[in-house]
Design a protein around this motif. Structure first.
Motif, short mmCIF file in Angstrom:
data_model
loop_
_atom_site.label_atom_id
_atom_site.label_comp_id
_atom_site.label_asym_id
_atom_site.label_seq_id
_atom_site.Cartn_x
_atom_site.Cartn_y
_atom_site.Cartn_z
N VAL A 188 2.01 -8.07 1.43
CA VAL A 188 2.73 -7.29 0.60
C VAL A 188 4.19 -7.50 0.35
O VAL A 188 4.87 -6.75 2.16
N ASN A 189 5.14 -7.70 -0.28
CA ASN A 189 6.61 -8.33 -0.45
C ASN A 189 7.01 -6.93 -0.85
O ASN A 189 7.10 -5.73 -2.45
N VAL A 190 7.41 -5.84 -0.59
CA VAL A 190 7.99 -4.75 -0.56
C VAL A 190 9.31 -4.76 -0.69
O VAL A 190 10.60 -4.63 0.42
N GLN A 191 10.70 -4.33 -1.41
CA GLN A 191 11.91 -3.91 -1.17
C GLN A 191 12.38 -3.62 -0.22
O GLN A 191 12.02 -1.91 -0.38
N GLY A 192 13.46 -4.04 -0.30
CA GLY A 192 13.90 -2.73 1.10
C GLY A 192 15.29 -2.32 0.56
O GLY A 192 15.99 -1.25 0.96
N ASP A 193 15.57 -2.23 -0.98
CA ASP A 193 16.36 -0.95 -0.91
C ASP A 193 15.03 0.41 -1.95
O ASP A 193 15.56 0.73 -2.79
N GLU A 194 13.62 0.15 -2.00
CA GLU A 194 12.96 2.07 -1.82
C GLU A 194 12.57 3.05 -1.06
O GLU A 194 10.87 2.63 -0.59
N PRO A 195 13.07 3.34 -0.59
CA PRO A 195 13.21 4.30 0.57
C PRO A 195 12.33 5.90 0.28
O PRO A 195 11.69 5.96 1.23
N LEU A 196 11.88 5.76 -0.87
CA LEU A 196 10.90 6.62 -1.23
C LEU A 196 9.28 5.60 -1.77
O LEU A 196 8.51 6.63 -2.55
N ILE A 197 9.34 4.85 -1.34
CA ILE A 197 8.12 4.17 -1.48
C ILE A 197 6.69 5.15 -1.55
O ILE A 197 6.47 4.77 -0.40
N GLU A 198 5.71 5.40 -2.53
CA GLU A 198 4.20 5.69 -1.66
C GLU A 198 3.70 4.76 -1.14
O GLU A 198 3.51 3.93 -1.06
N PRO A 199 3.37 4.63 -0.41
CA PRO A 199 2.08 4.32 1.54
C PRO A 199 1.16 3.10 0.36
O PRO A 199 0.47 2.74 0.20
N GLU A 200 1.01 4.34 -0.67
CA GLU A 200 -0.91 4.36 -1.13
C GLU A 200 -0.62 2.93 -2.68
O GLU A 200 -1.49 1.74 -2.54
N ILE A 201 0.90 3.06 -2.89
CA ILE A 201 0.49 1.97 -4.18
C ILE A 201 0.74 0.41 -3.50
O ILE A 201 0.48 -0.23 -3.73
N ILE A 202 1.71 0.86 -2.30
CA ILE A 202 1.47 -0.28 -1.06
C ILE A 202 -0.22 -0.66 -0.53
O ILE A 202 -0.24 -1.98 -1.11
N VAL A 203 -0.45 0.18 -0.85
CA VAL A 203 -2.41 -0.52 -0.15
C VAL A 203 -3.52 -0.87 -1.16
O VAL A 203 -3.63 -1.34 -1.45
N GLN A 204 -3.23 -0.17 -2.91
CA GLN A 204 -3.76 -0.06 -3.48
C GLN A 204 -3.16 -1.79 -4.40
O GLN A 204 -4.02 -2.47 -4.82
N THR A 205 -2.32 -1.92 -4.23
CA THR A 205 -1.28 -3.70 -4.46
C THR A 205 -2.27 -4.33 -3.55
O THR A 205 -2.50 -5.65 -3.94
N ALA A 206 -2.34 -4.42 -2.21
CA ALA A 206 -3.38 -5.04 -1.81
C ALA A 206 -4.75 -5.27 -1.83
O ALA A 206 -5.47 -5.77 -1.45
N ARG A 207 -4.77 -4.25 -2.08
CA ARG A 207 -6.78 -3.91 -2.57
C ARG A 207 -6.79 -4.48 -3.88
O ARG A 207 -7.37 -5.26 -3.69
N GLN A 208 -5.67 -4.60 -4.23
CA GLN A 208 -6.43 -5.01 -6.29
C GLN A 208 -5.90 -6.74 -5.81
O GLN A 208 -7.37 -7.25 -6.53
N LEU A 209 -4.88 -7.49 -5.03
CA LEU A 209 -5.15 -8.82 -3.94
C LEU A 209 -6.65 -9.35 -3.97
O LEU A 209 -7.54 -10.11 -4.34
N ALA A 210 -7.42 -8.73 -3.27
CA ALA A 210 -8.54 -9.10 -1.99
C ALA A 210 -9.67 -8.40 -3.42
O ALA A 210 -10.39 -9.84 -3.64
N VAL A 211 -9.82 -7.90 -4.18
CA VAL A 211 -11.10 -7.82 -5.32
C VAL A 211 -10.86 -8.50 -6.63
O VAL A 211 -11.85 -9.40 -6.34
N SER A 212 -9.85 -8.81 -6.92
CA SER A 212 -9.60 -9.74 -7.97
C SER A 212 -10.09 -11.09 -7.73
O SER A 212 -9.75 -11.68 -8.66
N GLY A 213 -9.67 -11.85 -6.78
CA GLY A 213 -9.41 -12.60 -6.01
C GLY A 213 -7.95 -13.78 -6.92
O GLY A 213 -7.95 -14.74 -6.87
N ALA A 214 -7.25 -12.91 -7.21
CA ALA A 214 -6.12 -13.95 -8.19
C ALA A 214 -5.48 -14.12 -6.29
O ALA A 214 -5.32 -13.89 -5.63
N ASP A 215 -4.24 -14.95 -6.63
CA ASP A 215 -3.70 -15.59 -6.73
C ASP A 215 -1.88 -14.42 -5.62
O ASP A 215 -1.74 -14.48 -5.29
N ILE A 216 -1.72 -13.86 -6.82
CA ILE A 216 -1.41 -12.40 -6.60
C ILE A 216 -1.37 -11.39 -7.80
O ILE A 216 -1.92 -11.39 -8.28
#
Length: 257
Positions: free
Chosen positions: A98-126
């Motif tokens: 997961v690529n988290v931008q270095g200028d987003e100090p308020l990023i929600e941890p759950e959206i990081i998890v959600q994006t990783a989960r989407q990749l795993a479930v979808s079988g996509a490349d990104i």
């Protein structure tokens, strides 16, 4: 819902044209890149790496017990920097990064998890993120990137143009004063999860004509046949830091936290 194992990489380039030294911006006594890493840590990532081209950024991360890697200073994109990290660490093809931008100090941890989960479930490349557009000004703003999705949730196209264009509605109401209630208009949020196999292949991909004109790097992946799965969130995530004005706003927020 099961969360897959994933790693977070935070690209932290020192030389920002609008805000030099941005990763080291002091936010409540800690550098911004450390604040981002702290948010990433809350996501449960199995590894977090800050990828930088500056020794001071690496030292700041390590002083706060976050791992950092020195990467080349001449990478044209953050994706190229991620690919170097994959190569340095020797990660396998199925590793989720997961690529988290270095200028987003308020990023929600759950959206990081959600994006990783989407990749795993979808079988996509990104996998990436989008949210509904409700303001006509955003819809017609070329700085707001739109994504059109297919029935399976994969991205069909990304554009700065107002897509999908509600031809009949806009003709009736004389322009862009309102959006149809059922218009599937989504704003793209620049958070990505990648399979390491894609990052290994990325450097060899030629620039797409659409990418050249739209100035949108993700169109390169679509042009070459890679799948980008889109996960939807209800509203825009907290804004990052791009300008001196953003930096001042963020400083005040952390000073009063």
């Amino acid at each position: 819902m099961i969360t897959p194992a994933f790693k977070v990489v935070i690209p932290a380039r020192f030389a920002s044209s609008r805000l030099p030294g941005k990763p080291l911006l002091d936010l409540g006594g800690k550098p911004m890149v450390v604040r981002v890493a702290e948010r990433a840590h809350l996501s449960g990532a199995e590894e977090i790496w800050v990828a930088t081209d500056d020794a001071a950024v690496r030292a700041a991360c390590e002083a706060h017990e976050f791992a950092a890697l020195m990467t080349r200073a001449d990478h044209p994109t953050g994706t190229d920097r991620l690919a170097e990290v994959v190569a340095q660490r020797g990660w396998g093809n199925d590793t989720i990064v997961v690529n988290v931008q270095g200028d987003e100090p308020l990023i929600e941890p759950e959206i990081i998890v959600q994006t990783a989960r989407q990749l795993a479930v979808s079988g996509a490349d990104i996998a990436t993120v989008a949210h509904p557009i409700v303001d006509p000004a955003d819809f017609f703003n070329p700085n707001v990137v739109k994504v059109v999705c297919r029935a399976d949730g994969d991205a069909a196209y990304f554009s700065r143009a107002p897509v999908p264009y509600a031809r009949d509605h806009f003709a009736r109401e004389g322009g862009g004063r309102s959006l149809p209630a059922d218009l599937p208009a989504y704003r793209h949020v620049g958070l990505y999860a990648y399979r390491a196999s894609f990052l290994k292949a990325y450097a060899g991909l030629t620039v797409a004509p659409t990418e050249h004109f739209e100035a949108l790097e993700q169109l390169r992946a679509l042009w070459h046949g890679y799948r980008i799965s889109v996960t939807l969130v209800d509203a825009a995530p907290a804004p990052g830091v791009d300008t001196p004005e953003d930096a001042e706003r963020m400083r005040k927020l952390f000073d009063h936290a």
